[in-house]
Design a protein around this motif. Structure first.
Motif, PDB file in Angstrom:
ATOM      1  N   ALA A 139       0.827  -1.210   0.000  1.00  0.00           N
ATOM      2  CA  ALA A 139       0.000   0.000   0.000  1.00  0.00           C
ATOM      3  C   ALA A 139       0.862   1.261   0.000  1.00  0.00           C
ATOM      4  CB  ALA A 139      -0.929   0.000   1.220  1.00  0.00           C
ATOM      5  N   ALA A 140       1.951   1.258   0.756  1.00  0.00           N
ATOM      6  CA  ALA A 140       2.840   2.417   0.785  1.00  0.00           C
ATOM      7  C   ALA A 140       3.505   2.623  -0.578  1.00  0.00           C
ATOM      8  CB  ALA A 140       3.893   2.239   1.869  1.00  0.00           C
ATOM      9  N   PHE A 141       3.942   1.542  -1.206  1.00  0.00           N
ATOM     10  CA  PHE A 141       4.543   1.647  -2.536  1.00  0.00           C
ATOM     11  C   PHE A 141       3.537   2.195  -3.539  1.00  0.00           C
ATOM     12  CE2 PHE A 141       5.291  -0.255  -6.712  1.00  0.00           C
ATOM     13  CZ  PHE A 141       6.542   0.260  -6.991  1.00  0.00           C
ATOM     14  N   TRP A 142       2.325   1.682  -3.508  1.00  0.00           N
ATOM     15  CA  TRP A 142       1.291   2.129  -4.430  1.00  0.00           C
ATOM     16  C   TRP A 142       0.968   3.605  -4.215  1.00  0.00           C
ATOM     17  CZ3 TRP A 142      -3.737   3.844  -3.440  1.00  0.00           C
ATOM     18  CH2 TRP A 142      -4.539   4.008  -4.568  1.00  0.00           C
ATOM     19  N   ALA A 143       0.841   4.017  -2.949  1.00  0.00           N
ATOM     20  CA  ALA A 143       0.526   5.419  -2.656  1.00  0.00           C
ATOM     21  C   ALA A 143       1.658   6.334  -3.117  1.00  0.00           C
ATOM     22  CB  ALA A 143       0.273   5.590  -1.159  1.00  0.00           C
ATOM     23  N   GLY A 144       2.893   5.944  -2.877  1.00  0.00           N
ATOM     24  CA  GLY A 144       4.020   6.749  -3.332  1.00  0.00           C
ATOM     25  C   GLY A 144       4.071   6.848  -4.846  1.00  0.00           C
ATOM     26  N   GLY A 199       3.698  10.342  -6.834  1.00  0.00           N
ATOM     27  CA  GLY A 199       4.747  10.727  -7.765  1.00  0.00           C
ATOM     28  C   GLY A 199       4.221  10.981  -9.168  1.00  0.00           C
ATOM     29  N   ARG A 200       3.313  10.149  -9.624  1.00  0.00           N
ATOM     30  CA  ARG A 200       2.737  10.345 -10.960  1.00  0.00           C
ATOM     31  C   ARG A 200       1.882  11.600 -11.017  1.00  0.00           C
ATOM     32  NH1 ARG A 200       0.827   4.295 -12.695  1.00  0.00           N
ATOM     33  NH2 ARG A 200       2.912   3.517 -13.237  1.00  0.00           N
ATOM     34  N   SER A 201       1.123  11.876  -9.956  1.00  0.00           N
ATOM     35  CA  SER A 201       0.265  13.060  -9.985  1.00  0.00           C
ATOM     36  C   SER A 201       1.107  14.331  -9.930  1.00  0.00           C
ATOM     37  CB  SER A 201      -0.737  13.032  -8.839  1.00  0.00           C
ATOM     38  OG  SER A 201      -0.086  13.221  -7.607  1.00  0.00           O
ATOM     39  N   ARG A 202       2.196  14.336  -9.186  1.00  0.00           N
ATOM     40  CA  ARG A 202       3.060  15.516  -9.140  1.00  0.00           C
ATOM     41  C   ARG A 202       3.825  15.701 -10.437  1.00  0.00           C
ATOM     42  NH1 ARG A 202       5.413  15.468  -2.983  1.00  0.00           N
ATOM     43  NH2 ARG A 202       3.426  15.910  -2.007  1.00  0.00           N
TER      44      ARG A 202
END
Length: 106
Positions: A82-87, A91-94
């Motif tokens: 979950a942490a990897f997915w959220a990061g 990152g993609r949105s920024r």
């Protein structure tokens, strides 16, 4: 070319949905295994009497069974996923919002 874009878009959409679902399933399964597993059973007896209550120490030891260890491992694996997915999502949105760098500014 359009077909390749459509299939890669479907794969990204599937990954965007499947990864958090898998992470949540791992977390829930791990917690259920760790909490719902009955503790070790008392069996047999020993040829000496029990120690008095006030002899120091931490009281009765906490015994962790193999199933509890598996539950903790699955929960941690789910949290890491979950942490990897959220990061990755952040990152993609920024990266999408980043403005192009101007050549004249420092």
């Amino acid at each position: 070319m359009s077909e390749e874009r459509g299939s890669s878009r479907r794969v990204r959409l599937l990954a965007a949905v499947a990864v958090p679902v898998i992470a949540a399933a791992l977390i829930v399964t791990g917690i259920v295994l760790a909490v719902a597993t009955p503790g070790p059973k008392s069996f047999g007896w020993f040829a000496y009497g029990p120690l008095p209550e006030g002899t120091g120490g931490l009281g009765s030891p906490i015994l962790v069974t193999g199933t509890m260890q598996l539950g903790f491992l699955l929960a941690v694996l789910g949290l890491l996923t979950a942490a990897f997915w959220a990061g990755l999502r952040i990152g993609r949105s920024r990266a999408g919002r980043r403005s192009p760098h101007r050549a004249g500014s420092a």
